[in-house]
Design a protein around this motif. Sequence first.
Motif, PDB file in Angstrom:
ATOM      1  N   UNK A 131     -31.494   5.862   0.545  1.00 50.23           N
ATOM      2  CA  UNK A 131     -31.713   4.676   2.065  1.00 50.23           C
ATOM      3  C   UNK A 131     -31.827   5.578   3.517  1.00 50.23           C
ATOM      4  N   UNK A 132     -30.150   6.877   3.500  1.00 52.42           N
ATOM      5  CA  UNK A 132     -29.928   7.248   4.619  1.00 52.42           C
ATOM      6  C   UNK A 132     -30.513   8.863   4.700  1.00 52.42           C
ATOM      7  N   UNK A 133     -30.300   9.388   3.166  1.00 49.04           N
ATOM      8  CA  UNK A 133     -30.053  10.815   2.709  1.00 49.04           C
ATOM      9  C   UNK A 133     -31.477  10.755   2.134  1.00 49.04           C
ATOM     10  N   UNK A 134     -32.054  12.246   2.754  1.00 51.40           N
ATOM     11  CA  UNK A 134     -33.194  12.261   2.482  1.00 51.40           C
ATOM     12  C   UNK A 134     -33.445  12.819   1.284  1.00 51.40           C
ATOM     13  N   UNK A 135     -32.714  13.543   1.215  1.00 50.89           N
ATOM     14  CA  UNK A 135     -33.134  14.501  -0.963  1.00 50.89           C
ATOM     15  C   UNK A 135     -32.464  13.373  -1.388  1.00 50.89           C
ATOM     16  N   UNK A 136     -32.167  13.138  -2.453  1.00 54.26           N
ATOM     17  CA  UNK A 136     -31.736  13.055  -3.239  1.00 54.26           C
ATOM     18  C   UNK A 136     -31.393  13.394  -4.667  1.00 54.26           C
ATOM     19  N   UNK A 137     -30.819  13.979  -5.385  1.00 56.76           N
ATOM     20  CA  UNK A 137     -30.799  15.491  -6.797  1.00 56.76           C
ATOM     21  C   UNK A 137     -30.559  15.179  -8.172  1.00 56.76           C
TER      22      UNK A 137
END
Length: 293
Positions: free
Chosen positions: A100-106
Motif C-alpha cells: 500500500x505504500x511501497x511503490x515496487x514489490x518484487x
Amino acid sequence: MSNRRTNVDALGHAHAPAGPGARIVSLVPSLTELIFDLGLGERLVGRTGFCIHPRDALRAVPKVGGTKDVKVDVLKALAPTHLIVNIDENRKETVDELAAFVPHVIVTHPCTPADNLQLYRLFGSVFDCEAAAERLCTALQSALDDAAALRAGLADEAVLYLIWRQPWMTVARGTYIAAMLETVGWRTLPEEAQTRYPVFEWPLAEQAGRVFLSSEPYRFKESHLAEVEALGKRPATLIDGEMVSWYGSRAVAGLRYLIALRRRLAGLVADQRSGAAAGASVSALKRSGVITR
C-alpha cells in the motif's frame, strides 16, 4: 541469455529499471546476500533480523523485524522504493499491507537451483547490474553442469534430511532443499508428503542410504550423530543447511559444496572435507569477481 523476459518476477509482474535512487528493503535473508554480491549494498536501507550475511556490512542496515513478523511502521519510515519478498518466506497479508505504500514489490519464488538464473537476471535488469548478474549466471551454470556430470556417473541415492528433532521432521520433494540435493543425485524421502516439512517415523529411514542432519533450522551437532544412527540404522552425516537451503548467490557455492560432499561420501575423493572444498569455491568466486565482497 534466457528467452524469458528478465524483468518479470515470480507473479509475472514486469518491473522497470529502478534508477540510481532506489531504496531497497529485503525481507529474504538469502536475497539480502545476493543484493550485496551484485554490488547493491549501498542501496539496501532495511532488512530482517534473519538477514545475517554479509555480517560486517549488515551492521549498518536497520532491522525491520522478522521474515513474517514485520514491523510495518519501522519499514514505512525507511521510505523504500523497492521491497524484495518471497512466496514461501513472507506472509501474503503482510506483503499486501506493505504494498500500500511501497511503490515496487518484487516477488520471488525459486524452486530449483536453475531458477536462480532468472532471479539473477531479474535483479540485474531492475537494478542496473547486468554484468554482475551475468557473471553469477556463468558461475551457476558451470556448477549445474558439473553437478549433472557427477550425477551421470553415480547411481541416485535415497536420503533422509533432518531439519528438526522431537518431533523429527524432514523436507518434502517439492522444496528447494530437495531440489538442491537431487541436483547431485540425492533423492529425499518420503516420496510423497501432505506438507512441505512433514513429521516422520523412523522406519522411513530403512528406505534411505544415508541420513543428513542439517545445521538449520534445528542446529544438529556431532553429539546427535550416534542417536540418529541408532534410530535410523543408517550412516548419519552433518550437512550445512545454509549451503542447501539458501538460494540467490549462495546457490553457486552451495552446489560446489554438495558436489564435494557427494564425491567424498562416494569415495571419489580421499580425506577431503566438503566444508573446506566449499570454502575454497567461495574464495575462488571472490577472486574472480563473481562475488564482489
